[in-house]
Enzyme design. Structure first.
Site, short mmCIF file in Angstrom:
data_model
loop_
_atom_site.label_atom_id
_atom_site.label_comp_id
_atom_site.label_asym_id
_atom_site.label_seq_id
_atom_site.Cartn_x
_atom_site.Cartn_y
_atom_site.Cartn_z
N CYS A 136 62.41 -8.06 71.66
CA CYS A 136 62.70 -9.45 71.25
C CYS A 136 63.25 -9.40 69.89
CB CYS A 136 61.44 -10.50 71.25
SG CYS A 136 61.80 -11.92 70.61
N CYS A 139 62.71 -12.43 67.74
CA CYS A 139 61.44 -12.10 66.82
C CYS A 139 61.68 -11.32 65.84
CB CYS A 139 60.19 -11.92 67.97
SG CYS A 139 60.30 -12.75 69.42
N ASP A 140 62.29 -9.98 66.01
CA ASP A 140 61.91 -8.91 65.05
C ASP A 140 63.44 -8.35 64.53
OD1 ASP A 140 59.23 -8.99 65.72
OD2 ASP A 140 59.85 -7.77 67.57
#
Ligand code: NDP
Length: 312
Positions: A136, A139-140
């Site tokens: 992701c 997300c990261d």
């Protein structure tokens, strides 16, 4: 077989399921929630979550899901281990079999079974998951700003995530196994026009390098068998997701990729009393906060359905 009757059954324990549980229990629906194969869902394989509003210092994924669970239990949600193994939505109340042994008869069913990221299947990928390997970018990606990263995949998700990463990172290597991309033309153009994305065609990942953190990736050219090592600190896998909708396919309308179709702007499926929320019905946003929002919608839709059907 044991049979139990409930007003509201929630299947799945990510942000969508727990948020549905918080709303349903506060509305007096006495929900029972089965956690499924991966209690807490995809966030339990993430480290820091920094984009969920209300956590200004960030929070780790498993801790956040534990908070969601405790909040649902505080209002009386009966949270249980167990996996839904079969359903029968042919008549009211709907029947859901848990672990092949218990049948729950439920007036409303909220499906929040999520989606699972597909992985390449390398040992190094599993070992370094959460330590440089991620599925992701949104997300990261932030953890790799100004660094060099690689992303595998050539669909719309990979294209979108590569351009997202290019905004944050110094350089993005996009690893594509064929000599063309599957992504839509507009997304391909966007990738090709981004100067700090370098596409490496006809290549597959042979190994992700590094013992405790990602230090690089070794690629194999599928035409020449030649190996090449690239130093990167982040390795993103964007080869698709699999919605966990298999057991519902005989009853619910699914799209061509297996995502449950809901009536736009609602969580309603084609079956009365069955609602879907979170990633099992959303391939576009896939965020914890959007999943939580749709879980809230599902609980409100279930509550209104019960009221309209005179089920108390
Ligand atoms: P896709 O299935 O479309 O693409 C997966 C990609 O991963 C393909 O390029 C495939 O390669 C590659 N791949 C699969 N397995 C491997 C492997 N083992 N090694 C290397 N590469 C691999 O998935 P997406 O998640 O990209 O998209 C899913 C759906 O969601 C699509 O319909 C897409 O259009 C849609 N979507 C739409 C968006 C939008 O409109 N904004 C955004 C994101 C997704 P190959 O091409 O060789 O098979």
């Amino acid at each position: 077989m044991e049979i139990e009757k409930v007003k509201c059954l929630i299947i799945g324990s990510g942000p969508a399921g727990y948020t549905a549980a918080i709303y349903a229990s506060r509305a007096g629906l006495n929900p029972v929630l089965y956690q499924g194969i991966q209690p807490g869902g995809q966030l339990t394989i993430t480290n820091d979550v920094e984009n969920y509003p209300g956590y200004p210092d960030g929070i780790n994924g498993p801790q956040m899901m534990d908070d969601f669970k405790r909040q649902a239990e505080r209002f009386g949600t009966d949270v249980r281990y167990g996996i839904a193994t079969a359903v029968d939505f042919s008549s009211q109340p709907h029947k859901v079999t848990i672990d092949d042994q218990t049948v729950i008869e439920a007036h409303t069913v909220i499906i929040s079974t999520g989606a699972s990221a597909k992985w390449l299947g390398l040992e190094s990928e599993a070992r370094l998951n959460g330590s440089g390997v991620s599925a992701c970018a949104v997300c990261d990606g932030f953890f790799y700003r100004k660094q060099d990263v690689a992303i595998v995949g050539a669909g719309d998700t990979a294209a979108e995530e590569a351009t997202y990463l290019a905004n944050l990172c110094n350089k993005v290597y996009m690893i594509i196994r064929r000599e063309e991309m599957r992504a839509s033309t507009i997304m391909q153009e966007r990738v090709k026009n981004t100067p700090n994305i370098e596409i490496i065609w006809n290549s597959v990942t042979d190994e992700i390098l590094g013992q405790h953190a990602v230090e690089g990736v070794r690629l194999r050219n599928v035409l020449t068998d030649e190996l090449q090592e690239i130093p990167v600190t982040g390795f993103f896998v964007a080869i698709g997701h699999q919605p966990n909708s298999d057991i519902f396919k005989d009853y619910l309308n699914l799209d061509e990729n297996g995502y449950i179709r809901t009536i736009p702007g609602t969580s309603k499926t084609n079956i009365d009393g069955v609602f879907a929320c979170g990633d099992v019905q959303d391939y576009t946003y896939r965020q914890a906060v959007t999943a939580a929002g749709s879980g809230c919608m599902a609980a409100l839709d279930a509550e209104r359905y019960l009221a309209a059907s005179n089920i108390h």
